[in-house]
Motif scaffolding. Structure first.
Motif, PDB file in Angstrom:
ATOM      1  N   VAL A 443      32.688  23.591  -2.000  1.00 38.25           N
ATOM      2  CA  VAL A 443      31.461  23.584  -1.196  1.00 38.25           C
ATOM      3  C   VAL A 443      31.329  24.886  -0.421  1.00 38.25           C
ATOM      4  O   VAL A 443      30.229  25.459  -0.343  1.00 38.25           O
ATOM      5  CB  VAL A 443      31.444  22.368  -0.252  1.00 38.25           C
ATOM      6  CG1 VAL A 443      30.236  22.429   0.684  1.00 38.25           C
ATOM      7  CG2 VAL A 443      31.427  21.071  -1.054  1.00 38.25           C
ATOM      8  N   ALA A 444      32.416  25.375   0.143  1.00 42.16           N
ATOM      9  CA  ALA A 444      32.362  26.630   0.894  1.00 42.16           C
ATOM     10  C   ALA A 444      31.936  27.791   0.005  1.00 42.16           C
ATOM     11  O   ALA A 444      31.147  28.649   0.416  1.00 42.16           O
ATOM     12  CB  ALA A 444      33.720  26.913   1.533  1.00 42.16           C
ATOM     13  N   ASP A 581      19.554  18.352  -8.538  1.00 40.92           N
ATOM     14  CA  ASP A 581      20.578  19.175  -7.896  1.00 40.92           C
ATOM     15  C   ASP A 581      20.658  20.591  -8.450  1.00 40.92           C
ATOM     16  O   ASP A 581      21.505  21.375  -7.998  1.00 40.92           O
ATOM     17  CB  ASP A 581      21.955  18.514  -8.050  1.00 40.92           C
ATOM     18  CG  ASP A 581      22.092  17.259  -7.215  1.00 40.92           C
ATOM     19  OD1 ASP A 581      21.384  17.154  -6.199  1.00 40.92           O
ATOM     20  OD2 ASP A 581      22.912  16.391  -7.566  1.00 40.92           O
ATOM     21  N   LEU A 582      19.836  20.916  -9.438  1.00 35.55           N
ATOM     22  CA  LEU A 582      19.936  22.227 -10.082  1.00 35.55           C
ATOM     23  C   LEU A 582      18.864  23.180  -9.576  1.00 35.55           C
ATOM     24  O   LEU A 582      17.720  22.795  -9.347  1.00 35.55           O
ATOM     25  CB  LEU A 582      19.797  22.081 -11.594  1.00 35.55           C
ATOM     26  CG  LEU A 582      20.906  21.307 -12.310  1.00 35.55           C
ATOM     27  CD1 LEU A 582      20.598  21.201 -13.795  1.00 35.55           C
ATOM     28  CD2 LEU A 582      22.264  21.975 -12.098  1.00 35.55           C
ATOM     29  N   VAL A 583      19.260  24.443  -9.425  1.00 41.47           N
ATOM     30  CA  VAL A 583      18.318  25.498  -9.063  1.00 41.47           C
ATOM     31  C   VAL A 583      18.780  26.798  -9.710  1.00 41.47           C
ATOM     32  O   VAL A 583      19.980  27.014  -9.920  1.00 41.47           O
ATOM     33  CB  VAL A 583      18.226  25.662  -7.526  1.00 41.47           C
ATOM     34  CG1 VAL A 583      19.538  26.153  -6.940  1.00 41.47           C
ATOM     35  CG2 VAL A 583      17.096  26.594  -7.137  1.00 41.47           C
ATOM     36  N   LEU A 595      20.698  36.835 -12.285  1.00 38.15           N
ATOM     37  CA  LEU A 595      20.403  35.413 -12.361  1.00 38.15           C
ATOM     38  C   LEU A 595      21.442  34.645 -11.550  1.00 38.15           C
ATOM     39  O   LEU A 595      22.649  34.859 -11.708  1.00 38.15           O
ATOM     40  CB  LEU A 595      20.443  34.945 -13.817  1.00 38.15           C
ATOM     41  CG  LEU A 595      20.376  33.424 -14.068  1.00 38.15           C
ATOM     42  CD1 LEU A 595      19.015  32.866 -13.632  1.00 38.15           C
ATOM     43  CD2 LEU A 595      20.646  33.111 -15.548  1.00 38.15           C
ATOM     44  N   VAL A 596      20.962  33.746 -10.698  1.00 30.57           N
ATOM     45  CA  VAL A 596      21.842  32.865  -9.927  1.00 30.57           C
ATOM     46  C   VAL A 596      21.524  31.425 -10.321  1.00 30.57           C
ATOM     47  O   VAL A 596      20.372  30.989 -10.255  1.00 30.57           O
ATOM     48  CB  VAL A 596      21.622  33.050  -8.416  1.00 30.57           C
ATOM     49  CG1 VAL A 596      22.538  32.126  -7.628  1.00 30.57           C
ATOM     50  CG2 VAL A 596      21.851  34.503  -8.010  1.00 30.57           C
ATOM     51  N   GLU A 597      22.550  30.687 -10.761  1.00 30.10           N
ATOM     52  CA  GLU A 597      22.405  29.272 -11.121  1.00 30.10           C
ATOM     53  C   GLU A 597      23.343  28.457 -10.237  1.00 30.10           C
ATOM     54  O   GLU A 597      24.487  28.859 -10.017  1.00 30.10           O
ATOM     55  CB  GLU A 597      22.773  29.053 -12.584  1.00 30.10           C
ATOM     56  CG  GLU A 597      21.961  29.868 -13.569  1.00 30.10           C
ATOM     57  CD  GLU A 597      22.589  29.841 -14.956  1.00 30.10           C
ATOM     58  OE1 GLU A 597      22.300  28.885 -15.711  1.00 30.10           O
ATOM     59  OE2 GLU A 597      23.390  30.739 -15.263  1.00 30.10           O
ATOM     60  N   ALA A 598      22.858  27.320  -9.740  1.00 34.91           N
ATOM     61  CA  ALA A 598      23.690  26.529  -8.834  1.00 34.91           C
ATOM     62  C   ALA A 598      23.489  25.044  -9.053  1.00 34.91           C
ATOM     63  O   ALA A 598      22.382  24.574  -9.316  1.00 34.91           O
ATOM     64  CB  ALA A 598      23.363  26.889  -7.386  1.00 34.91           C
ATOM     65  N   ASN A 599      24.598  24.324  -8.952  1.00 32.57           N
ATOM     66  CA  ASN A 599      24.596  22.871  -8.900  1.00 32.57           C
ATOM     67  C   ASN A 599      24.846  22.484  -7.448  1.00 32.57           C
ATOM     68  O   ASN A 599      25.924  22.717  -6.901  1.00 32.57           O
ATOM     69  CB  ASN A 599      25.696  22.299  -9.806  1.00 32.57           C
ATOM     70  CG  ASN A 599      25.764  20.776  -9.767  1.00 32.57           C
ATOM     71  OD1 ASN A 599      25.013  20.121  -9.050  1.00 32.57           O
ATOM     72  ND2 ASN A 599      26.672  20.206 -10.549  1.00 32.57           N
ATOM     73  N   LEU A 600      23.848  21.896  -6.803  1.00 31.76           N
ATOM     74  CA  LEU A 600      23.897  21.631  -5.377  1.00 31.76           C
ATOM     75  C   LEU A 600      24.558  20.301  -5.025  1.00 31.76           C
ATOM     76  O   LEU A 600      24.718  19.992  -3.844  1.00 31.76           O
ATOM     77  CB  LEU A 600      22.469  21.640  -4.805  1.00 31.76           C
ATOM     78  CG  LEU A 600      21.617  22.870  -5.134  1.00 31.76           C
ATOM     79  CD1 LEU A 600      20.201  22.682  -4.616  1.00 31.76           C
ATOM     80  CD2 LEU A 600      22.246  24.129  -4.570  1.00 31.76           C
ATOM     81  N   ALA A 627      28.304  24.925 -20.981  1.00 35.18           N
ATOM     82  CA  ALA A 627      27.005  24.251 -21.023  1.00 35.18           C
ATOM     83  C   ALA A 627      26.749  23.387 -19.792  1.00 35.18           C
ATOM     84  O   ALA A 627      25.665  22.822 -19.661  1.00 35.18           O
ATOM     85  CB  ALA A 627      26.906  23.392 -22.279  1.00 35.18           C
ATOM     86  N   ARG A 628      27.728  23.304 -18.916  1.00 33.65           N
ATOM     87  CA  ARG A 628      27.578  22.440 -17.753  1.00 33.65           C
ATOM     88  C   ARG A 628      27.996  23.178 -16.481  1.00 33.65           C
ATOM     89  O   ARG A 628      28.793  24.115 -16.539  1.00 33.65           O
ATOM     90  CB  ARG A 628      28.432  21.167 -17.907  1.00 33.65           C
ATOM     91  CG  ARG A 628      28.068  20.343 -19.127  1.00 33.65           C
ATOM     92  CD  ARG A 628      29.002  19.149 -19.289  1.00 33.65           C
ATOM     93  NE  ARG A 628      28.750  18.443 -20.542  1.00 33.65           N
ATOM     94  CZ  ARG A 628      27.841  17.503 -20.702  1.00 33.65           C
ATOM     95  NH1 ARG A 628      27.101  17.129 -19.670  1.00 33.65           N
ATOM     96  NH2 ARG A 628      27.658  16.914 -21.867  1.00 33.65           N
ATOM     97  N   LEU A 629      27.463  22.714 -15.381  1.00 30.60           N
ATOM     98  CA  LEU A 629      27.856  23.240 -14.083  1.00 30.60           C
ATOM     99  C   LEU A 629      28.667  22.179 -13.354  1.00 30.60           C
ATOM    100  O   LEU A 629      28.237  21.032 -13.217  1.00 30.60           O
ATOM    101  CB  LEU A 629      26.627  23.619 -13.256  1.00 30.60           C
ATOM    102  CG  LEU A 629      25.869  24.869 -13.708  1.00 30.60           C
ATOM    103  CD1 LEU A 629      24.567  25.023 -12.910  1.00 30.60           C
ATOM    104  CD2 LEU A 629      26.728  26.116 -13.548  1.00 30.60           C
ATOM    105  N   ALA A 630      29.849  22.575 -12.908  1.00 27.50           N
ATOM    106  CA  ALA A 630      30.730  21.660 -12.185  1.00 27.50           C
ATOM    107  C   ALA A 630      30.084  21.271 -10.849  1.00 27.50           C
ATOM    108  O   ALA A 630      29.143  21.912 -10.382  1.00 27.50           O
ATOM    109  CB  ALA A 630      32.079  22.339 -11.950  1.00 27.50           C
ATOM    110  N   PRO A 631      30.581  20.202 -10.223  1.00 25.50           N
ATOM    111  CA  PRO A 631      30.042  19.825  -8.910  1.00 25.50           C
ATOM    112  C   PRO A 631      30.139  20.980  -7.913  1.00 25.50           C
ATOM    113  O   PRO A 631      31.142  21.693  -7.875  1.00 25.50           O
ATOM    114  CB  PRO A 631      30.933  18.657  -8.489  1.00 25.50           C
ATOM    115  CG  PRO A 631      31.464  18.093  -9.775  1.00 25.50           C
ATOM    116  CD  PRO A 631      31.636  19.273 -10.679  1.00 25.50           C
ATOM    117  N   TRP A 632      29.083  21.149  -7.136  1.00 31.59           N
ATOM    118  CA  TRP A 632      29.054  22.178  -6.085  1.00 31.59           C
ATOM    119  C   TRP A 632      29.546  23.528  -6.624  1.00 31.59           C
ATOM    120  O   TRP A 632      30.550  24.085  -6.168  1.00 31.59           O
ATOM    121  CB  TRP A 632      29.919  21.747  -4.894  1.00 31.59           C
ATOM    122  CG  TRP A 632      29.389  20.541  -4.184  1.00 31.59           C
ATOM    123  CD1 TRP A 632      28.158  20.372  -3.656  1.00 31.59           C
ATOM    124  CD2 TRP A 632      30.108  19.336  -3.904  1.00 31.59           C
ATOM    125  NE1 TRP A 632      28.038  19.128  -3.061  1.00 31.59           N
ATOM    126  CE2 TRP A 632      29.228  18.478  -3.203  1.00 31.59           C
ATOM    127  CE3 TRP A 632      31.415  18.902  -4.171  1.00 31.59           C
ATOM    128  CZ2 TRP A 632      29.625  17.202  -2.776  1.00 31.59           C
ATOM    129  CZ3 TRP A 632      31.782  17.630  -3.750  1.00 31.59           C
ATOM    130  CH2 TRP A 632      30.897  16.807  -3.056  1.00 31.59           C
TER     131      TRP A 632
END
Length: 640
Positions: A443-444, A581-583, A595-600, A627-632
């Protein structure tokens, strides 16, 4: 210029004014009403709206909103282009737009002499921590002489250093040390109010005919009836009775922090002289505490009861954007912040209660007022306050920042997640899961990525670079914050069970952010002014300094990347994906695009298909499924 709003105007006309839109947005934010509701009923006449809501909110709310909207039109703002009509700044950008600031809370940063209180010498001894981190400027919370009823935000002498912090020579040495390292330094200036121990107030009490009597808001009366129904932010009425003067004195904060009367030209001259005195000593600017409160409605009328219930502070509509605010700020910039050579020191405003559009009026480059404003609407999700124990949705933060940036022309966004007045964001996002060190780091790192790749000027708060979390305080005796102590006493006195009152205070106490920085793993804080209790292994400077997987290392990497690539600092921003949760957003300059991709959120999410060719540069987690974004988690890539 917009026409004045009347009761025969439509709601959409009210929303077309900067203050009217912001005031309506505030009602939506604090009440939890869906944001689309005001637009849906925008065709309603205001007199009709008044009849519909009167049974719920009582008399006068719509009239209060109309008054706020028209007060904004009637200020200095009316002579300037509206926010939407202003042109973006071209040519060289001011230094502070590409800078990253680090806020230092000196009392808790580093104690050089073992008296339990952090000091200026402690900051001097640790300046290399900031150069190693990669920030550009420091902002110091108050160091001026103070009785410390509110930890320095009650100033007794604006030209002296509080004894616990050191000496004026120490501060001069700190300023010089920053400049030698290429760092700028900004001080906290608290001029909405002074301490009751300030010589101005003492003279005002001693002599009703003194010039200083007009520096404050004194009102004759009797001890049983305050002059109006305004509340203090620190509980109770916003008035203190002075028996020796047989009069009341206004204090929006603690009873020992009395408000200055900025409508008095002598007060404005005094403040401008203070600013100039410090600029001559080398200070690069100021963060101005609650600076939007300096203009009060003439006559100090009673606040609307419903506004008071909704926001928790009766009377706030009469001073959060007062009738002379723009004029006072423009004069302060001209007479205080402008140096003899015509350059200006940076002017950063803490502006609680101010919305996006009003903030843009205060900070437009061509308006000659503030450079940056701190907008607090992103820190709590709709329907919540700081005193609620809930899990914060990062989607609200991202949507707010993106919306703000979509409106920006010649103004700029101040970005922050934490400061000395708010709990730690890692704890708000992760809740009890923050007790897991792996979640805490995730998270940090995500928060760091959002903050340092968003368009705007980031402000870090000490300890954020280590992944600091809320403290496991055990009871009210562990706290030192006057706001928390007063709130607890008020809740219990009002009949709330002590355990329930403690849970509420614990959720929002400012002391979570004010415990000492953990320089070493086994640091002993038992003799410090405020004891830190979190001793989770791996979250000290000592443990993280040489660990490439640490939160500190991640901040260093992000700051180095941002410094090396203009697109990530002052470049354009475009949101290219937003779902649950994606942006994802693009940051671009004429020479490059990132490019910035995040899983919130706390669950694995499939990575959005964006149809761009990019090379991954930094990722908060490694070794996962592409192909996936881990939590946070977040990924930063450079487009080919």
């Amino acid at each position: 210029m917009s026409l004045p709003v009347t009761r025969r105007s439509r709601l959409r006309d009210l929303l077309a004014t900067p203050v009217g839109r912001d005031a309506t947005d505030k009602v939506v934010l604090f009440s939890g009403v869906p944001a689309w509701v005001p637009r849906l009923v925008g065709g309603l006449r205001l007199d009709t709206l008044d009849r519909l809501v009167r049974p719920i909110v009582g008399e006068g709310l719509v009239d209060a909103l109309i008054g706020l909207a028209n007060a904004g039109l009637g200020s200095a703002a009316q002579d300037e282009p509206s926010a939407g009509e202003r042109e973006p700044v071209t040519g060289p950008q001011p230094w502070w737009r590409s800078a990253v600031f680090a806020q230092v809370y000196p009392r808790s940063f580093a104690d050089s002499n073992g008296d339990g209180i952090g000091d200026l010498r402690g900051i001097i001894d640790h300046l290399d921590h900031f150069t190693d981190l990669g920030v550009d400027a420091l902002w110091l919370s108050p160091v001026f002489d103070s009785p410390n009823r509110d930890m320095g935000y009650d100033v007794r002498d604006y030209r002296a250093v509080m004894a616990e912090m050191g000496t004026l020579d120490d501060l001069d040495e700190l300023i010089a040390g920053c400049h030698r390292r290429g760092l700028r330094i900004v001080l906290d200036l608290v001029v909405n109010h002074t301490s009751t121990e300030h010589r101005w107030y003492q003279k005002a009490l001693a002599d009703p005919d003194s010039a200083e009597r007009g520096y404050y808001f004194f009102r004759d009366g009797n001890a049983s009836q305050p002059p109006n129904n305004w509340n203090s932010f620190f509980s109770g009425p916003a008035w203190r009775w002075e028996p020796s003067a047989n009069a009341w004195a206004l204090h929006l904060f603690d009873q020992n922090q009395v408000d200055l009367n900025w409508d008095n030209p002598a007060v404005r001259r005094e403040v401008a002289d203070i600013v100039g005195w410090w600029l001559d000593r080398g200070v690069d600017g100021f963060r101005l505490d609650v600076i939007n409160y300096i203009s009060k409605q003439p006559g100090l009328p009673d606040g609307h009861p419903f506004v008071g219930r909704l926001f928790g502070f009766t009377g706030i509509e009469h001073y959060f954007h007062g009738p002379m605010l723009h004029e006072h700020l423009a004069a302060l910039r001209r007479d205080g912040f402008t140096r003899p050579d015509g350059t200006t020191a940076v002017m950063i405003g803490e502006t609680p209660g101010i919305g996006i559009e009003t903030g843009r009026l205060l900070s437009g480059a061509g308006r000659g007022e503030l450079d940056l404003v701190f907008n607090f609407d992103a820190l709590e999700t709709p329907g919540h306050t700081r005193w609620d124990d809930y899990r914060y949705n990062l989607g609200h933060l991202v949507d707010f920042w993106l919306d703000y940036n979509a409106r920006v022309t010649d103004d700029w966004v101040a970005l922050f997640l934490e400061n000395h007045d708010n709990p730690r964001m890692v704890s708000k996002v992760a809740g009890q899961r923050a007790a897991d060190p792996a979640v805490r780091v995730r998270v940090a790192r995500l928060l760091a990525t959002l903050l340092l790749t968003m368009r705007g000027t980031p402000f870090l708060f000490q300890g954020q670079e280590l992944g600091a979390v809320n403290e496991p305080f055990r009871g009210i005796d562990d706290l030192r914050d006057v706001e928390s102590l007063n709130r607890y006493a008020e809740l219990v006195a009002g009949g709330m069970p002590a355990a329930k009152a403690w849970r509420q205070v614990l959720a929002g106490s400012r002391d979570h952010a004010r415990t000492p920085i953990r320089w070493t793993e086994h640091q002993d804080d038992s003799s410090r002014w405020l004891r830190g209790h979190d001793r989770t292994p791996g979250f000290s400077v000592e443990a993280q300094r040489d660990d490439p997987r640490s939160v500190l290392a991640w901040y260093r990497a992000l700051l180095a990347l941002r410094r090396a690539h203009l697109a990530l600092a002052t470049g354009d921003i475009e949101c290219v994906h937003r779902s649950r949760d994606l942006v994802a957003w693009l940051r671009s300059s004429p020479d490059e695009t990132w490019l910035v991709e995040a899983n919130l959120g706390g669950r694995v999410r499939r990575r959005p298909r964006l149809g761009v060719a990019a090379v991954e540069v930094l990722a908060t987690t490694t070794g996962g499924d592409a192909a996936r974004l881990a939590p946070w988690s977040a990924v930063i890539s450079r487009l080919r």
